[in-house]
Motif scaffolding. Structure first.
Motif, PDB file in Angstrom:
ATOM      1  N   ARG A  85       4.258  15.429  14.419  1.00 56.04           N
ATOM      2  CA  ARG A  85       3.097  14.837  13.570  1.00 56.04           C
ATOM      3  C   ARG A  85       3.368  13.214  13.422  1.00 56.04           C
ATOM      4  O   ARG A  85       4.675  12.812  13.227  1.00 56.04           O
ATOM      5  CB  ARG A  85       3.333  15.347  12.187  1.00 56.04           C
ATOM      6  N   ARG A  89       0.953   6.983   7.751  1.00 55.07           N
ATOM      7  CA  ARG A  89      -0.610   7.132   6.926  1.00 55.07           C
ATOM      8  C   ARG A  89      -1.287   5.971   6.845  1.00 55.07           C
ATOM      9  O   ARG A  89      -0.913   4.819   6.115  1.00 55.07           O
ATOM     10  CB  ARG A  89      -0.167   7.655   5.663  1.00 55.07           C
ATOM     11  N   SER A 137      -0.261  17.004  15.073  1.00 59.81           N
ATOM     12  CA  SER A 137      -1.479  16.083  14.168  1.00 59.81           C
ATOM     13  C   SER A 137      -1.075  14.723  14.083  1.00 59.81           C
ATOM     14  O   SER A 137      -0.076  14.104  14.318  1.00 59.81           O
ATOM     15  CB  SER A 137      -1.336  16.824  12.940  1.00 59.81           C
ATOM     16  N   MET A 138      -2.089  14.064  13.815  1.00 60.20           N
ATOM     17  CA  MET A 138      -2.437  12.472  13.393  1.00 60.20           C
ATOM     18  C   MET A 138      -1.966  11.900  14.671  1.00 60.20           C
ATOM     19  O   MET A 138      -1.810  10.644  14.475  1.00 60.20           O
ATOM     20  CB  MET A 138      -1.633  12.469  12.416  1.00 60.20           C
ATOM     21  N   TYR A 158       2.786  28.663  13.578  1.00 60.56           N
ATOM     22  CA  TYR A 158       2.163  27.340  12.997  1.00 60.56           C
ATOM     23  C   TYR A 158       1.803  26.560  14.153  1.00 60.56           C
ATOM     24  O   TYR A 158       2.341  26.253  15.160  1.00 60.56           O
ATOM     25  CB  TYR A 158       3.193  26.700  12.505  1.00 60.56           C
ATOM     26  N   ASN A 160      -0.523  23.044  14.453  1.00 59.16           N
ATOM     27  CA  ASN A 160      -1.479  21.991  13.768  1.00 59.16           C
ATOM     28  C   ASN A 160      -1.682  20.913  14.729  1.00 59.16           C
ATOM     29  O   ASN A 160      -1.077  20.218  15.432  1.00 59.16           O
ATOM     30  CB  ASN A 160      -0.409  21.250  12.620  1.00 59.16           C
ATOM     31  N   SER A 162      -4.546  18.929  14.041  1.00 55.26           N
ATOM     32  CA  SER A 162      -5.556  18.372  13.394  1.00 55.26           C
ATOM     33  C   SER A 162      -5.438  16.757  13.572  1.00 55.26           C
ATOM     34  O   SER A 162      -4.417  15.985  13.792  1.00 55.26           O
ATOM     35  CB  SER A 162      -5.481  18.510  11.849  1.00 55.26           C
ATOM     36  N   TYR A 182      -0.751  29.662  10.676  1.00 55.72           N
ATOM     37  CA  TYR A 182      -1.483  28.489  10.302  1.00 55.72           C
ATOM     38  C   TYR A 182      -2.158  28.099  11.546  1.00 55.72           C
ATOM     39  O   TYR A 182      -1.372  27.919  12.586  1.00 55.72           O
ATOM     40  CB  TYR A 182      -0.227  27.513   9.766  1.00 55.72           C
ATOM     41  N   ASP A 184      -4.522  24.765  12.076  1.00 55.70           N
ATOM     42  CA  ASP A 184      -5.164  23.506  11.698  1.00 55.70           C
ATOM     43  C   ASP A 184      -5.750  22.768  12.956  1.00 55.70           C
ATOM     44  O   ASP A 184      -4.995  22.167  13.731  1.00 55.70           O
ATOM     45  CB  ASP A 184      -4.245  22.774  10.903  1.00 55.70           C
TER      46      ASP A 184
HETATM   47  C1  LIG Z   1      -1.614  19.791   9.566  1.00 56.53           C
HETATM   48  O1  LIG Z   1      -1.223  18.313   9.418  1.00 56.53           O
HETATM   49  C2  LIG Z   1      -2.021  17.350   8.645  1.00 56.53           C
HETATM   50  C3  LIG Z   1      -1.619  16.039   8.970  1.00 56.53           C
HETATM   51  O2  LIG Z   1      -0.449  15.848   9.401  1.00 56.53           O
HETATM   52  C4  LIG Z   1      -1.580  17.923   7.330  1.00 56.53           C
HETATM   53  O3  LIG Z   1      -2.252  16.968   6.389  1.00 56.53           O
HETATM   54  C5  LIG Z   1      -2.132  19.275   7.058  1.00 56.53           C
HETATM   55  O4  LIG Z   1      -1.383  19.690   5.690  1.00 56.53           O
HETATM   56  C6  LIG Z   1      -1.319  20.135   8.193  1.00 56.53           C
HETATM   57  N1  LIG Z   1      -1.848  21.624   8.084  1.00 56.53           N
HETATM   58  C7  LIG Z   1      -1.285  22.576   7.559  1.00 56.53           C
HETATM   59  C8  LIG Z   1      -1.744  23.922   7.572  1.00 56.53           C
HETATM   60  O5  LIG Z   1      -0.178  22.626   7.405  1.00 56.53           O
END
Ligand SMILES: *[C@@H]1O[C@H](CO)[C@@H](O)[C@H](O)[C@H]1NC(C)=O
Ligand SMILES: *[C@@H]1O[C@H](CO)[C@@H](O)[C@H](O)[C@H]1NC(C)=O
Ligand SMILES: *[C@@H]1O[C@H](CO)[C@@H](O)[C@H](O)[C@H]1NC(C)=O
Ligand SMILES: *[C@@H]1O[C@H](CO)[C@@H](O)[C@H](O)[C@H]1NC(C)=O
Ligand SMILES: *[C@@H]1O[C@H](CO)[C@@H](O)[C@H](O)[C@H]1NC(C)=O
Length: 370
Positions: A85, A89, A137-138, A158, A160, A162, A182, A184
């Protein structure tokens, strides 16, 4: 009679035992080292990535379990977690009217972009057979599709992906991840980042949700900002998830919400439902109040015009109700009946901003909020 063993032999055997013990502890449970095949796989995966800020500089040397973002089982030494991740930010505007300032100053935008990983996702990841946590993510994958092979990482609990610039169609194969808790794949990109760098936002679509209903362990699902306009009955698929507790479908172009579905069977498990920004109006369906475990309900920006159903008063767990940016109009006191049950005790946050409501702030609302 006990046969006498020469002292020398006894000492020698003892020495051998200690030596063997030391050797085996080195291999099996010394809490160091990693599985060589997995180390090679990670290096290959790294080669496919662009990493301008050198976040993966620690990815060298023998013990891949010590590399940034990698975690191993401390007994088997298999890689079980890969968390890449992007923690940077980007600054956001607190008020919509400030967004122009943020764009003009490009405050932190470049730094954010530099800390993103991009490039390709090498199938060498499949070598990580015990991976149960994958977070990319990100980051910024430039519109590439979510690789189908991820669905073969059977241990994943899990996932992610996103806000990372994936595009195209979300592969149905993900439905094979039966341990997933999870998921996302929210595709929202910080608005101003997209304004400064127009090549950061890609359309991510889901053409059917049938595969979702195979994810029988799923607890948290976020598909925010995905195009679900062609999936048909999203509620039917959500209904098949026995453990779902958080469902986020904000900005998914759902366009409508069933007014009287034959059944809803996540009524006790679901605590968070976000259906904001989907143009679901004009009427809030009363069956939503059957979801008795709801703690957080977001129905903002949904073109709702009619009142909140009276049955909402029975939502005894509801703490946050978000109804901003709808078309409610008239005297605020008209909501009184909808807030007359045990919701009055539970509610902590009620957002009615940007509606056409008028009148004095009623007593009963004051008592719920303060
Ligand atoms: C997935 O990653 C995002 C951004 O890094 C975070 O805000 C979000 O909470 C995460 N989703 C889960 C389900 O943990
Ligand atoms: C192994 O990991 C578990 C948690 O994953 C932790 O509780 C335990 O203390 C660790 N053992 C050692 C020896 O580090
Ligand atoms: C599960 O994986 C198999 C191949 O291993 C594939 O044929 C099948 O379509 C996948 N199932 C789903 C629901 O995608
Ligand atoms: C939810 O309802 C549908 C239709 O009756 C059913 O097929 C499904 O198995 C139910 N799911 C659970 C978890 O009860
Ligand atoms: C909601 O609850 C009412 C009262 O128990 C019931 O009659 C109705 O069928 C439920 N609706 C749905 C969609 O589950």
């Amino acid at each position: 009679m006990v046969p006498s063993i020469p002292l020398q032999l006894l000492l020698w055997v003892g020495f051998l035992c200690i030596g063997t013990l030391k050797f085996s502890s080195c291999v099996v449970d010394a809490n160091t080292g990693c599985v060589e095949r997995e180390r090679q796989a990670l290096l290959k995966f790294k080669q496919g990535l662009k990493d301008p800020s050198n976040r993966l500089s620690s990815w060298a040397g023998e013990d891949c379990c010590r590399w940034a973002g990698v975690r191993c089982n401390n007994k088997t030494r298999h890689v079980i977690m890969l968390d890449l991740r992007n923690m940077y930010r980007p600054p956001t505007a607190s008020f919509p009217q400030d967004i122009f300032q943020v764009i003009v100053k490009n405050d932190g935008g470049d730094a954010y972009m530099r800390s993103c990983l991009s490039g390709e996702i090498n199938p060498s990841l499949l070598e990580l057979k015990y991976l149960n946590h994958l977070d990319l993510s990100m980051n910024r994958f430039g519109g590439i599709e979510i690789p189908k092979f991820i669905a073969s990482l059977e241990e994943l609990r899990y996932l992610n992906l996103s806000r990372s610039g994936f595009g195209g169609l979300v592969p149905h194969e993900l439905g094979n991840l039966s341990s997933l808790r999870y998921l996302d794949i929210n595709n929202d990109i910080y608005g101003f980042i997209n304004a400064i760098y127009p090549d950061t936002l890609f359309e991510l679509r889901v053409d059917s949700l049938h595969w979702i209903s195979l994810l029988s362990s799923l607890e948290h699902l976020d598909m925010g900002s995905l195009d679900l306009s062609t999936v048909g009955d999203w509620l039917h698929s959500a209904n098949m998830l026995p453990s779902i507790s958080s469902l986020r479908l904000s900005g998914c172009m759902l366009g409508r919400i069933p007014t009287s579905p034959p059944y809803v069977n996540f009524t006790s498990s679901l605590s968070l439902l976000d259906l904001s920004d989907n143009a679901l109006g004009p009427t809030i369906p009363a069956w939503l109040s059957n979801i008795s475990g709801l703690v957080h309900l977001d129905l903002g920006s949904d073109h709702f015009r009619d009142f909140v159903p009276r049955t909402f008063g029975n939502l005894c767990e509801l703490k946050g109700l978000y109804l901003s940016w709808n078309y409610f109009s008239g005297e605020i006191s008209m909501f009184e009946e909808s807030f007359s049950g045990c919701i009055r005790k539970s509610l902590e946050y009620l957002d009615l901003r940007d509606n056409g409501l008028s009148g004095y702030f009623p007593d009963w609302l004051g008592r719920t909020c303060c």
